[in-house]
Scaffold this active site. Structure first.
Site, PDB file in Angstrom:
ATOM      1  N   GLU A 180      50.594  52.797  12.164  1.00  0.00           N
ATOM      2  CA  GLU A 180      50.719  54.263  12.157  1.00  0.00           C
ATOM      3  C   GLU A 180      51.350  54.751  13.447  1.00  0.00           C
ATOM      4  O   GLU A 180      50.980  54.292  14.530  1.00  0.00           O
ATOM      5  CB  GLU A 180      49.316  54.871  12.006  1.00  0.00           C
ATOM      6  CG  GLU A 180      49.297  56.169  11.258  1.00  0.00           C
ATOM      7  CD  GLU A 180      49.663  55.970   9.782  1.00  0.00           C
ATOM      8  OE1 GLU A 180      50.845  56.144   9.442  1.00  0.00           O
ATOM      9  OE2 GLU A 180      48.768  55.654   8.996  1.00  0.00           O
ATOM     10  N   HIS A 181      52.298  55.676  13.282  1.00  0.00           N
ATOM     11  CA  HIS A 181      53.062  56.207  14.423  1.00  0.00           C
ATOM     12  C   HIS A 181      53.798  55.084  15.150  1.00  0.00           C
ATOM     13  O   HIS A 181      53.980  55.125  16.355  1.00  0.00           O
ATOM     14  CB  HIS A 181      52.155  56.995  15.378  1.00  0.00           C
ATOM     15  CG  HIS A 181      51.710  58.309  14.774  1.00  0.00           C
ATOM     16  ND1 HIS A 181      52.502  59.424  14.780  1.00  0.00           N
ATOM     17  CD2 HIS A 181      50.573  58.650  14.127  1.00  0.00           C
ATOM     18  CE1 HIS A 181      51.870  60.412  14.158  1.00  0.00           C
ATOM     19  NE2 HIS A 181      50.698  59.967  13.739  1.00  0.00           N
ATOM     20  N   ASP A 201      58.098  56.868   5.172  1.00  0.00           N
ATOM     21  CA  ASP A 201      57.710  57.479   3.901  1.00  0.00           C
ATOM     22  C   ASP A 201      58.805  57.294   2.845  1.00  0.00           C
ATOM     23  O   ASP A 201      58.544  56.861   1.722  1.00  0.00           O
ATOM     24  CB  ASP A 201      57.428  58.977   4.084  1.00  0.00           C
ATOM     25  CG  ASP A 201      56.330  59.224   5.106  1.00  0.00           C
ATOM     26  OD1 ASP A 201      55.656  58.248   5.492  1.00  0.00           O
ATOM     27  OD2 ASP A 201      56.155  60.380   5.526  1.00  0.00           O
ATOM     28  N   ASP A 215      56.682  53.828  13.354  1.00  0.00           N
ATOM     29  CA  ASP A 215      58.047  53.776  12.776  1.00  0.00           C
ATOM     30  C   ASP A 215      59.095  54.338  13.731  1.00  0.00           C
ATOM     31  O   ASP A 215      60.120  53.721  13.971  1.00  0.00           O
ATOM     32  CB  ASP A 215      58.131  54.383  11.355  1.00  0.00           C
ATOM     33  CG  ASP A 215      57.778  55.852  11.229  1.00  0.00           C
ATOM     34  OD1 ASP A 215      57.274  56.443  12.215  1.00  0.00           O
ATOM     35  OD2 ASP A 215      57.996  56.422  10.135  1.00  0.00           O
ATOM     36  N   SER A 268      59.349  74.271 -10.318  1.00  0.00           N
ATOM     37  CA  SER A 268      58.225  73.373 -10.058  1.00  0.00           C
ATOM     38  C   SER A 268      56.962  73.919 -10.706  1.00  0.00           C
ATOM     39  O   SER A 268      56.579  75.068 -10.466  1.00  0.00           O
ATOM     40  CB  SER A 268      57.982  73.225  -8.554  1.00  0.00           C
ATOM     41  OG  SER A 268      56.728  72.601  -8.359  1.00  0.00           O
TER      42      SER A 268
HETATM   43  C1  GLA Z   1      54.450  60.808   8.874  1.00  0.00           C
HETATM   44  C2  GLA Z   1      55.942  60.533   9.061  1.00  0.00           C
HETATM   45  C3  GLA Z   1      56.209  59.027   9.120  1.00  0.00           C
HETATM   46  C4  GLA Z   1      55.290  58.329  10.120  1.00  0.00           C
HETATM   47  C5  GLA Z   1      53.845  58.759   9.936  1.00  0.00           C
HETATM   48  C6  GLA Z   1      52.941  58.223  11.016  1.00  0.00           C
HETATM   49  O1  GLA Z   1      54.044  60.365   7.627  1.00  0.00           O
HETATM   50  O2  GLA Z   1      56.682  61.102   8.017  1.00  0.00           O
HETATM   51  O3  GLA Z   1      57.572  58.806   9.421  1.00  0.00           O
HETATM   52  O4  GLA Z   1      55.727  58.576  11.440  1.00  0.00           O
HETATM   53  O5  GLA Z   1      53.705  60.163   9.897  1.00  0.00           O
HETATM   54  O6  GLA Z   1      52.843  56.841  10.943  1.00  0.00           O
END
Ligand code: GLA
Length: 389
Positions: free
Chosen positions: A33-34, A174, A36, A67
């Protein structure tokens, strides 16, 4: 809500039955997490919640998009050349951004399209509903106009929409998970090189339980950019003594040896998280491949602690859920997932304990926070594409 209702909506709104159906999932991140945007590794998976898109060409030279999740906004219309960001077009800007950048890349999008979207990803839950609609739009355009788009390019286009069109400075995780997801697999992705591999997640005796704080990630965007900035500054300082392009290139030992140069307590904590979390992700995958679920779970726990104490992106709601989860029988690991500051946590729970788990964590959360959490069992599904039924 089932697909039949979506079909009926399409027919009701556009007065015709001529459409094709597409789907793009949401995602969870198992660990990493955090990392990328720090050039590190992530290990996400696509889930079977996502965004459905029913789409068919029209001969009006404009896009008409609706939507079912934002029905009060009605049908939003824009011409084939009217592809600037427009605040009033709200959620449809994600769609517009995709059309614009694909057109700019030379893909022939030469007629109007009618689209009905329906998403069953809980809104604001941090399961990437925005990347999901970006990729849903991508596969709709690809299908309807018979375009031959390299999948990684489509993923990058989604990220570009997020960064440049919408203005959220997110990494690539994502869109990658959603574009490249595979049933019953996690994706180990090196965000520096975009090299990736699939790892089967066969958890016969375990459920992955998604726990939604029901706290919207309001602070997320500003704090997200703040964390990015802090990591960039820590990197700049480290680059005075080590030859690296990203924090993801540092081992724990190299970090410990050189951390003094950062010379700021907060920046050091942020960088420490990025470095250790990246290494933890590789270790977690190794344990998973060896079938060591308990060790994998322990690394999930350590990931949460690092996000709580060093990266400081959890907040009381996510901590309440995860800390309650840790106390339950049959839990091998739990952590927040996604950007943080609200949104969802995940827990790996022995199937026979899942029912009690949900009851107990739910009660505890309500007592501490004052409102309810929601729980869903995650299924890991395929990435974005056309669907039959
Ligand atoms: C969000 C961002 C991703 C990533 C996460 C943390 O989802 O869109 O790119 O940085 O936070 O891991």
């Amino acid at each position: 809500m089932d697909l039949r209702e979506c079909k009926n909506e399409f027919i009701r709104i556009f007065g015709k039955e001529d459409f094709r159906m597409f789907f793009a999932p949401g995602r969870i991140n198992l660990i990493g997490e955090h990392t990328d945007y720090n050039g590190g590794n992530v290990f996400p998976a696509a889930i079977t919640f996502g965004t459905y898109g029913l789409a068919g060409k029209n001969d009006l030279n404009k896009f008409r998009v609706y939507s079912m999740n934002f029905s009060s906004l009605g049908v939003i219309e824009f011409g084939l050349e009217e592809l600037d960001y427009n605040k009033q077009h709200d959620w449809a800007n994600y769609v517009k951004g995709m059309i614009r950048y694909l057109k700019e890349a030379g893909y022939e999008i030469n007629s109007g399209v009618d689209i009905v979207f329906y998403g069953n990803i809980p809104n604001g839950a941090g399961l990437s509903s925005s990347a999901s609609i970006e990729l849903a739009t991508g596969v709709i355009l690809e299908g309807i106009f018979s375009l031959d788009i390299d999948r990684i390019d489509l993923v990058k286009t989604g990220k570009r929409v997020e960064n440049e069109f919408i203005g959220v400075n997110s990494g690539i995780m994502d869109q990658f998970a959603i574009g490249m997801g595979k049933k019953e697999c996690g994706i180990l992705l090196d965000c520096e090189t975009l090299k990736y591999s699939y790892a089967p997640i066969k958890l016969e005796n375990y459920d992955i339980v998604i726990m939604n704080t029901n706290k919207r990630r309001e602070l997320a965007d500003s704090k997200y950019n703040e964390r990015r900035g802090e990591c960039e500054e820590a990197l700049r300082r480290l680059q005075k003594v080590v030859d690296i392009n990203s924090l993801g290139q540092l081992s724990e030992e190299e970090f410990e040896k050189n951390r003094y140069i950062i010379d700021d307590e907060i920046l050091t904590k942020r960088a420490k998280h990025a470095v250790y979390e990246n290494q933890r992700t590789l270790k977690a995958l190794d344990e998973l491949n060896k079938g060591n679920i308990l060790a994998f779970g322990e690394l999930m726990n350590r990931s949460h602690i690092s996000l709580r104490d060093d990266y400081e992106v959890t907040g009381k709601e996510l901590d309440a859920l995860v800390e309650a989860a840790w106390e339950q029988e049959g839990v091998v690991g739990a952590r927040m997932t996604g950007a943080g500051f609200g949104g969802c946590s995940i827990a790996m729970v022995e199937k026979k304990n899942t029912e009690d788990f949900i009851k107990n964590v739910g009660n505890k959360y309500k007592n501490i926070i004052g409102y309810e959490a929601d729980f869903y069992i995650a299924s890991i599904g395929d990435g974005a594409g056309e669907i039959e039924e």
